[in-house]
Enzyme design. Structure first.
Site, short mmCIF file in Angstrom:
data_model
loop_
_atom_site.label_atom_id
_atom_site.label_comp_id
_atom_site.label_asym_id
_atom_site.label_seq_id
_atom_site.Cartn_x
_atom_site.Cartn_y
_atom_site.Cartn_z
N GLU A 1 -18.53 17.82 32.62
CA GLU A 1 -17.25 18.49 32.45
C GLU A 1 -17.43 19.99 32.22
O GLU A 1 -16.69 20.80 32.78
CB GLU A 1 -16.45 17.87 31.32
N GLU B 1 -21.75 9.68 27.02
CA GLU B 1 -20.82 10.69 26.47
C GLU B 1 -21.42 12.09 26.60
O GLU B 1 -20.71 13.05 26.94
CB GLU B 1 -20.49 10.38 25.02
#
Length: 115
Positions: free
Chosen positions: A70, A63
């Site tokens: 991102e 994560e």
């Protein structure tokens, strides 16, 4: 030695920022705490603990990597580009895959205690 210790400060800051900014990481941490509680409740074996801890670390680490990639993609381009979207989709898929495998691991470990 001072630079080496400073690198730990940067790494810890990265963990703090991830928890502060990422809702999914908070959800995953909550689920991890529930699983850890279940592990204590059922007195799972040392080997099972290792698998649980590794699964938690894998999902939460993925994560954080997802968030970093991102953010990097967003930094590189603000306009919609298919390749940028593909990069984000692939890294999100990696998190989903790790999460699903963690669920399978949890089922394998805890099923015998629940039946």
């Amino acid at each position: 030695m001072k630079a080496f210790l400073k690198s730990f400060t940067y790494a810890l800051n990265g963990i703090v920022v991830s928890f502060r900014d990422q809702r999914n990481l908070k959800v995953q941490a909550f689920i991890a705490l529930m699983i850890i509680g279940a592990g204590f409740y059922f007195s799972i074996t040392a080997t099972e603990w290792c698998l649980i801890v590794l699964s938690i670390a894998l999902v939460m680490g993925m994560e954080m990597i997802n968030t970093a990639i991102e953010n990097l993609v967003d930094l590189v381009t603000k306009e919609h580009k298919p390749l940028a979207g593909k990069v984000k989709d692939v890294v999100a898929g990696a998190v989903l895959f790790a999460s699903l495998m963690a669920v399978v691991t949890g089922i394998i470990i805890f099923l015998k205690y629940l039946v």
